[in-house]
Write an enzyme that holds these catalytic residues in place. Sequence first.
Site, PDB file in Angstrom:
ATOM      1  N   LYS A   1       3.302  -3.885  -0.328  1.00  0.00           N
ATOM      2  CA  LYS A   1       2.585  -4.656  -1.355  1.00  0.00           C
ATOM      3  C   LYS A   1       3.492  -5.017  -2.520  1.00  0.00           C
ATOM      4  O   LYS A   1       3.378  -6.088  -3.107  1.00  0.00           O
ATOM      5  CB  LYS A   1       1.373  -3.879  -1.852  1.00  0.00           C
ATOM      6  CG  LYS A   1       1.708  -2.510  -2.418  1.00  0.00           C
ATOM      7  CD  LYS A   1       0.761  -1.417  -1.961  1.00  0.00           C
ATOM      8  CE  LYS A   1       1.042  -1.039  -0.526  1.00  0.00           C
ATOM      9  NZ  LYS A   1       0.478   0.234  -0.090  1.00  0.00           N
TER      10      LYS A   1
ATOM     11  N   LYS B   1      -1.854  -5.116  -5.056  1.00  0.00           N
ATOM     12  CA  LYS B   1      -2.813  -5.494  -4.008  1.00  0.00           C
ATOM     13  C   LYS B   1      -3.721  -6.623  -4.496  1.00  0.00           C
ATOM     14  O   LYS B   1      -3.983  -7.581  -3.771  1.00  0.00           O
ATOM     15  CB  LYS B   1      -3.642  -4.266  -3.606  1.00  0.00           C
ATOM     16  CG  LYS B   1      -2.783  -3.159  -2.981  1.00  0.00           C
ATOM     17  CD  LYS B   1      -3.553  -1.835  -2.861  1.00  0.00           C
ATOM     18  CE  LYS B   1      -2.661  -0.729  -2.316  1.00  0.00           C
ATOM     19  NZ  LYS B   1      -3.278   0.608  -2.452  1.00  0.00           N
TER      20      LYS B   1
END
Lengths: 428, 428
Positions: free
Chosen positions: A107, A207
């Site tokens: 991420k 995220k």
Amino acid sequence: MSEPLRLGIAGLGTVGTGVVKIVRQKANLLAARAGRRIEITAVSARTRDKDRGVSLKDYAWEDDPVKLATRDDVDVFVELMGGSDGPAKAATEAAIAAGKDVVTANKAMLAHHGQALAEAAEAAGRVIRFEAAVAGGIPVIKALTEGLAGNEITRVMGVMNGTCNYILTRMQSADLTYEQAFAEADGLGYLEADPELDVGGIDAGHKLSLLAAIAFGAQVDFDGVELEGIGAVTIDDIHQAADMGYRIKLLGVAQMTGRGLEQRMSPCLVPDNSPLGQLEGGTNMVVIEGDAVGQIVLRGAGAGEGPTASAVMGDVIDIARGLRLATFGTPAGELAALKPAKGAVPAPYYLRMTLTDKPGALAKVAAVLGEAGISIDRMRQYGHEDTSAPVLIVTHRCQRKALDEALAAISRLDVLEGAPVALRIERV
Amino acid sequence: MSEPLRLGIAGLGTVGTGVVKIVRQKANLLAARAGRRIEITAVSARTRDKDRGVSLKDYAWEDDPVKLATRDDVDVFVELMGGSDGPAKAATEAAIAAGKDVVTANKAMLAHHGQALAEAAEAAGRVIRFEAAVAGGIPVIKALTEGLAGNEITRVMGVMNGTCNYILTRMQSADLTYEQAFAEADGLGYLEADPELDVGGIDAGHKLSLLAAIAFGAQVDFDGVELEGIGAVTIDDIHQAADMGYRIKLLGVAQMTGRGLEQRMSPCLVPDNSPLGQLEGGTNMVVIEGDAVGQIVLRGAGAGEGPTASAVMGDVIDIARGLRLATFGTPAGELAALKPAKGAVPAPYYLRMTLTDKPGALAKVAAVLGEAGISIDRMRQYGHEDTSAPVLIVTHRCQRKALDEALAAISRLDVLEGAPVALRIERV
């Protein structure tokens, strides 16, 4: 049946080991579903001699992940090393340049370099898939990019850091201070080497920026995420919120506003009878709202060997089946560079401050809020044994900027002990 | 950009109209995501002259859906007529034979003819997509077929009939009898023309059989679904269950057992603090359990114009993007004809029966249960004003078959008024 799909896996920690296990143990099931065999040809990790509970003897070994990523016998480079730059990025770029597809759980790398990597992949006709990068085993990237592609997405929300949710729920359930719950999470190995990645909201912010890019057809903009960690949340806040019918969650929210794209990752109050409010422990939840579909809630394990490896394998099987699409669902060249709109959407806020025992302190606070146009919905002042008195205020909807300015003005009044705390009350 | 993808839509009820609206109103968004324009070329419905709130003048009209399905200017046949046989099936078969892909919301057709249609599609190199057939807007077919494809699925559960969940939650929240809540749902237009499709569990059973086929790589076997409707659930059952910490839901469960594939759609008790227990009103929920991912919970609107049209459009965009896969995730020829295993998995049960006021009635009931090897976990007998007494029993785990035999034996004792009710307590 077609030729086997050959994986080169870089990074053999928890997730990498989980992927190796699935490929070894479920070969026939995967072949039936993918229409071709899925094989590992080569692996790479920092340490070769380490018992990982799974045999690596059938696979070539590379010390250098870049070499692994460019091997002739690798079709898909599976990047499970982590880190926004360094070897992960170098190897991913090398893989794309060498004509490999990429599956990653990284991420941080995508939050910082997602646009450049998506452009490189598109130019090379390769795909980058990253289901494992967001909310562990929950197939949320797929739901948002594909299943809900017929919707104009109006809001995406999520509790996407299991460690923070664990700390906040343990504070409530076991009446622990933040420090005690933090120490407990640390003892259980839940925290990143740099805990600020978790409790500072950075990991969850990464995220959120990826979900926002897909949802709004935008270039990833992690710098545009307003970040606020959970370190200032006290057990008193949690009890007060509970008394009012709320839970405190580290909640990510992304939505388009008239001023641009708002992305926030911050501790928020949500109703205790909502799916987000009921989420306990390390579990993750993502809420997607679309103009046609209404509200979709997805819940599952946000981390761990099995869940994250499940997400990696979903991407691998997609590639084996020939399902190919743009990294963020929209061609990289068409992703918009949206203006960040910090604090654009007004909301009610929960405020906590401690007043010094000076006459008229509360009146002064109320006056400053009133002058700033911030009206008070509810207020509680508590009795006190020493010289200071905690005050709780719930405001009506207001702009965060106006609130912050008012709180700064209040702080200058010299009637507070410590800094005031302001937590957003999110409509969910 | 590639050629436009051309849709022929048969069926212009709520869902069909919703699809037309999305295609008309979001043309640019869809084109950006799909990489090509999505257009409607022709439509078909039973009545041409009807105000549907959307203009159809740009589209060719066909009275006969089979003609629509085979038009040269149609790439994808969108079947939204419904009905397991008749025009829907004829047109779907014709579309496949004519080399069209198919998107359908028709759970009944696929539950009864899914295997034959999947084989026909595979032979013709065409795809059949049916996200809208299960749980409305929730992208559960995609999650199960693609996102979780790296898992051996261990159990699939779902509350997939919003009307039944509405009736059951209204009984509880407004203290209504089954008949009152049913009448309320009817007045709101929630019930199918044949209400037994809803309250008899048939509609939800269709959906369960489709999920089971994907999850277990099996040929669809709707006849293998144990069906039990909600008509026997009383307000007393709901209150008693609530007292014990449970909610009653029309719950579908599919799982592999040592004896074959068990598929059940029946009213069950689930813990009130579980996501399934907390599901209120017309919302749907599907719970998927996999060996790697653990438990994934998906929640959203199970019906309605927007949610169902969203699911249809997800499938259409998949096809526009070139994402093609086998109807049930595994090639049709490799789907196993699994043995149905009715009642294979033991569980605790909630029993309600009304004893006549004969001496020793309860002892006789207990004796029969004991002889059948069914042990009692909890029992409550209530005071009574007239001659009969309600008795509630919670058993330990037992086989449904043994329980049914014991209940039949108890019924023969002539100590009961009416038939006993047995509701499974599902571990969720």
